[in-house]
Design an enzyme around this catalytic site. Sequence first.
Site, PDB file in Angstrom:
ATOM      1  N   LYS A  52       0.843  -1.203   0.000  1.00  0.00           N
ATOM      2  CA  LYS A  52       0.000   0.000   0.000  1.00  0.00           C
ATOM      3  C   LYS A  52       0.875   1.248   0.000  1.00  0.00           C
ATOM      4  O   LYS A  52       0.650   2.171  -0.782  1.00  0.00           O
ATOM      5  CB  LYS A  52      -0.946  -0.023   1.223  1.00  0.00           C
ATOM      6  CG  LYS A  52      -2.050  -1.065   1.092  1.00  0.00           C
ATOM      7  CD  LYS A  52      -2.823  -1.318   2.381  1.00  0.00           C
ATOM      8  CE  LYS A  52      -3.849  -2.433   2.158  1.00  0.00           C
ATOM      9  NZ  LYS A  52      -4.561  -2.838   3.386  1.00  0.00           N
ATOM     10  N   GLN A  96      -4.724  -1.575   9.638  1.00  0.00           N
ATOM     11  CA  GLN A  96      -4.726  -2.898   9.013  1.00  0.00           C
ATOM     12  C   GLN A  96      -5.411  -3.927   9.920  1.00  0.00           C
ATOM     13  O   GLN A  96      -5.165  -3.981  11.123  1.00  0.00           O
ATOM     14  CB  GLN A  96      -3.275  -3.332   8.698  1.00  0.00           C
ATOM     15  CG  GLN A  96      -3.153  -4.611   7.902  1.00  0.00           C
ATOM     16  CD  GLN A  96      -3.729  -4.516   6.478  1.00  0.00           C
ATOM     17  OE1 GLN A  96      -3.769  -3.455   5.881  1.00  0.00           O
ATOM     18  NE2 GLN A  96      -4.170  -5.637   5.956  1.00  0.00           N
ATOM     19  N   ASP A 119     -11.229   2.887   4.077  1.00  0.00           N
ATOM     20  CA  ASP A 119     -11.591   1.467   4.092  1.00  0.00           C
ATOM     21  C   ASP A 119     -13.104   1.266   3.936  1.00  0.00           C
ATOM     22  O   ASP A 119     -13.559   0.171   3.614  1.00  0.00           O
ATOM     23  CB  ASP A 119     -11.187   0.837   5.437  1.00  0.00           C
ATOM     24  CG  ASP A 119      -9.887   0.056   5.368  1.00  0.00           C
ATOM     25  OD1 ASP A 119      -9.602  -0.523   4.308  1.00  0.00           O
ATOM     26  OD2 ASP A 119      -9.180   0.005   6.390  1.00  0.00           O
TER      27      ASP A 119
HETATM   28  N1  GUN Z   1      -7.190  -6.742   5.998  1.00  0.00           N
HETATM   29  C1  GUN Z   1      -7.540  -7.434   4.891  1.00  0.00           C
HETATM   30  N2  GUN Z   1      -8.131  -6.617   3.991  1.00  0.00           N
HETATM   31  C2  GUN Z   1      -8.158  -5.379   4.552  1.00  0.00           C
HETATM   32  C3  GUN Z   1      -8.633  -4.119   4.107  1.00  0.00           C
HETATM   33  O1  GUN Z   1      -9.198  -3.953   3.015  1.00  0.00           O
HETATM   34  N3  GUN Z   1      -8.462  -3.088   4.978  1.00  0.00           N
HETATM   35  C4  GUN Z   1      -7.878  -3.234   6.187  1.00  0.00           C
HETATM   36  N4  GUN Z   1      -7.761  -2.157   6.980  1.00  0.00           N
HETATM   37  N5  GUN Z   1      -7.433  -4.392   6.630  1.00  0.00           N
HETATM   38  C5  GUN Z   1      -7.566  -5.458   5.812  1.00  0.00           C
END
Ligand code: GUN
Length: 290
Positions: A52, A96, A119
């Site tokens: 990311k 995350q 998100d």
């Molecule tokens: N863990 C797995 N997919 C995601 C996501 O799209 N966002 C976040 N914050 N954590 C994740």
Amino acid sequence: MSKVIDGKAVSAAVLEECRTEVESLKEQGITPGLAVVLVGEDPASKVYVGSKVRTCGELGIYSQKIELPTDTTQTELLRIVDELNRDPSIHGILVQSPPPPQIDEEAIVRTIDPRKDVDGFHPENVAKLALEDASGFVPCTPAGCMRLLREAGVETQGANAVVIGRSMIVGKPMALLLMAKGVDATVTVAHSRSRDLPAICREADILVAAVGRPEMVRADWVKEGAVVIDVGINRVEDASRKSGYRLTGDVAYEEVAPKCAAITPVPGGVGPMTIAMLMKNTIAAAGREG
Ligand code: GUN
């Protein structure tokens, strides 16, 4: 004969759109900023967070990677989120998932300013998705799946769509997106307690697997000519690999692919789309400022 839906190619096209949008924001004096918070040492989460932040760099998006120890307290994490909420250089905040067990994830998500919740997990954004109010943020993975369906030219109107999995990150928002006006699928959400899951899946014109169980969906679960979207990214042991593991989806790809009209591979399917849609959301958040 099945068509492989190339998530890498589609995500590259989305990232190209993003690049143009970032340039145009910068001309207006706005540099989009994303904060990514990782609590603990989960190896998969570390990889995702790294990707990311790297992608932000490639697009000219400012990013802040905040890595916190596994024993970080709820209070400390809340304080950091609060600080990011007030930081004008940050337009998007992502914590995350999954965090360590002492962290109350729901409370953290509720603390994130909904305008920075790229998100799409905050109740305000969940509500906006249910209301089909486009001013909210749509969770990145299901948004990526929808883009793949669109790019692959999949007819959704009146189609039977089955989503396996009811998580807040994928299953539930995916179901809402598929039933939205203009998409118009007939949606069934199945999960671990569903009776006769294979029979439910066999009804699907569009099958979305988001359960996190390696190769659970077998050939005899899939209708001839179905479109299969595999959201699973599972690490399974593989002594022949240097890393000691390989990635596999929730779908037994080798046996399922020949029956499908189209299918996403793992890796190289949904995975790259999640990051691309996160970039889109961050740019949208920056564009809405002021
Ligand atoms: N863990 C797995 N997919 C995601 C996501 O799209 N966002 C976040 N914050 N954590 C994740």
